[in-house]
Design an enzyme around this catalytic site. Structure first.
Site, mmCIF file in Angstrom:
data_model
loop_
_atom_site.group_PDB
_atom_site.id
_atom_site.type_symbol
_atom_site.label_atom_id
_atom_site.label_comp_id
_atom_site.label_asym_id
_atom_site.label_seq_id
_atom_site.Cartn_x
_atom_site.Cartn_y
_atom_site.Cartn_z
ATOM 1 N N ARG A 188 0.823 -1.228 0.000
ATOM 2 C CA ARG A 188 0.000 0.000 0.000
ATOM 3 C C ARG A 188 0.849 1.268 0.000
ATOM 4 N NH1 ARG A 188 -2.127 -3.601 -1.380
ATOM 5 N NH2 ARG A 188 -3.854 -4.744 -0.457
ATOM 6 N N SER A 236 -10.457 -0.769 3.918
ATOM 7 C CA SER A 236 -9.698 -1.072 5.136
ATOM 8 C C SER A 236 -9.025 0.181 5.685
ATOM 9 C CB SER A 236 -8.632 -2.126 4.839
ATOM 10 O OG SER A 236 -9.257 -3.352 4.539
ATOM 11 N N GLU A 306 -3.763 2.510 6.614
ATOM 12 C CA GLU A 306 -3.509 2.599 5.170
ATOM 13 C C GLU A 306 -4.376 3.704 4.576
ATOM 14 O OE1 GLU A 306 -4.589 -1.503 3.843
ATOM 15 O OE2 GLU A 306 -5.692 -0.485 2.261
#
Ligand SMILES: Cc1cc2nc3c(=O)[nH]c(=O)nc-3n(C[C@H](O)[C@H](O)[C@H](O)COP(=O)(O)OP(=O)(O)OC[C@H]3O[C@@H](n4cnc5c(N)ncnc54)[C@H](O)[C@@H]3O)c2cc1C
Length: 322
Positions: A188, A236, A306
């Site tokens: 990420r 997420s 993230e």
């Protein structure tokens, strides 16, 4: 009046960009541009419609690039209620080209192409390997910047190169093709810098039948519907720590349903935080901090967001450079 940081004169910046022929607005709520549907105003927003307008924008910034926030589909962004006191940049129609038949096993896409469109069009042309993108509601530019991934694959596995424009080059700014190996794509994250704009990407595909590709697309869509909530979220919130899943850890502590104001940990997926009607960006930010604190206290694991958080005191990894 939209406030700006010391040295930033939003009215002057907007006037300079408009004089260069760049479509520009002031005070646009970031809530209108993100999947969280919360967050305050962008001091200045340039909606760049074509590569020529992007070059004009770079030329108008020859004296220095102000704090820059490129907004793709806004599916991984949380901007504070106080807003973003710099230049927001959205890429328009001239960056939505998609070519699934330019050569064998290659798909080229503009940075503004939505990932589900990339996945479905590639599948429909029998170009295999990009099906996983159907479940990620970002743009091609955002996928390169974030090295987006899922279902066992990530952008780094399929990216040949990305076209990048560095606004800091001013009048000399021109698209350069950066091979994937030069982009330091990790979990990420990438080496795309704070003044750089991804304008397009070339992906490697594998020969497959249309039926095979479409079956994978259907599987990914079904899995997402079964396991992930709808509504206002940005996927997420935390990266998975090595060898574990952030959602599993949060769930194991009984934190599903934990709430701060209108922000709540999803009952369906503990690493998704929902912004309900009336929620603010600051509610979501406070919930992120609270979950992180509880996980740290209970397990000693320091979860790393993230989600890109912008305009808060602790923007977190990647937040400071947007
Ligand atoms: C329901 C849901 C499910 C999700 N599932 C996944 C998943 O499975 N895997 C995953 O990795 N992510 C997932 N995400 C998060 C998100 O979709 C990805 O991170 C995606 O890559 C973000 O793309 P974007 O265009 O929305 O970027 P944005 O959210 O607009 O921006 C994210 C970052 O990329 C930068 N950026 C965006 N476009 C450009 C550009 N053209 N040039 C330079 N920088 C740019 C921004 O400045 C910012 O730093 C999910 C989100 C949602 C809402």
């Amino acid at each position: 009046m939209t406030a700006g940081p010391p040295g930033l004169d939003p009215a002057g910046l907007a006037a300079r960009l408009a004089a260069a022929g760049v479509p520009v607005e002031r005070g646009v709520p970031v809530a209108d541009l993100t999947t969280y549907r919360v967050g305050g105003p962008l001091a200045v927003l340039a909606r760049v419609e074509s590569p020529a307008q992007l070059a004009a924008l770079a030329g108008a910034l020859a004296d220095g690039v102000p704090p820059l926030l490129v907004v793709g589909r806004g599916s991984n962004l949380l901007v504070a209620e106080a807003g973003f006191p710099g230049l927001g940049l959205v890429l328009g129609p001239g960056f939505e080209t998609l070519d699934v038949s330019s050569g064998p096993d290659v798909v080229r896409a503009g940075a503004a192409v939505p990932l589900p469109v990339l996945a479905r069009r590639s599948a429909g042309a029998g170009r295999g390997g990009l099906e996983f993108f159907v479940g990620i509601p970002g743009s091609v530019g955002g996928a390169v910047r974030m090295n987006a991934g899922g279902h066992g694959r990530e952008t780094a596995d399929v990216l040949i190169d990305a076209e990048v424009v560095d606004l800091a080059a001013g009048e000399a700014a021109a698209p350069t093709r950066r091979p994937a190996a030069d982009l330091a794509l990790g979990y990420r994250r990438s080496a795309v810098g704070p003044t750089e704009v991804v304008t397009g990407a070339t992906f490697r595909t594998a020969p497959a039948t249309v039926a095979e590709c479409e079956a994978i697309v259907a599987d990914v869509v079904r899995w997402r519907r079964e396991h992930q909530p709808g509504g206002s979220n940005a996927g997420s919130v935390f990266a998975n720590p090595p060898g574990d899943s952030a959602g599993r850890i949060i769930d194991s502590l009984g934190l599903k349903g934990l709430r701060v104001g209108g922000a709540v940990v999803s009952a369906k997926h503990a690493n998704f935080f929902q912004a309900e009607a009336g929620a603010t960006a600051d509610d979501v930010h406070a919930l992120v901090a609270e979950v992180r604190r509880r996980v740290l206290d209970a397990t000693g694991i320091a979860l790393v967001p993230e989600l890109r958080m912008v305009g808060f005191d602790d923007d977190g990894p990647g937040g400071g450079d947007r």
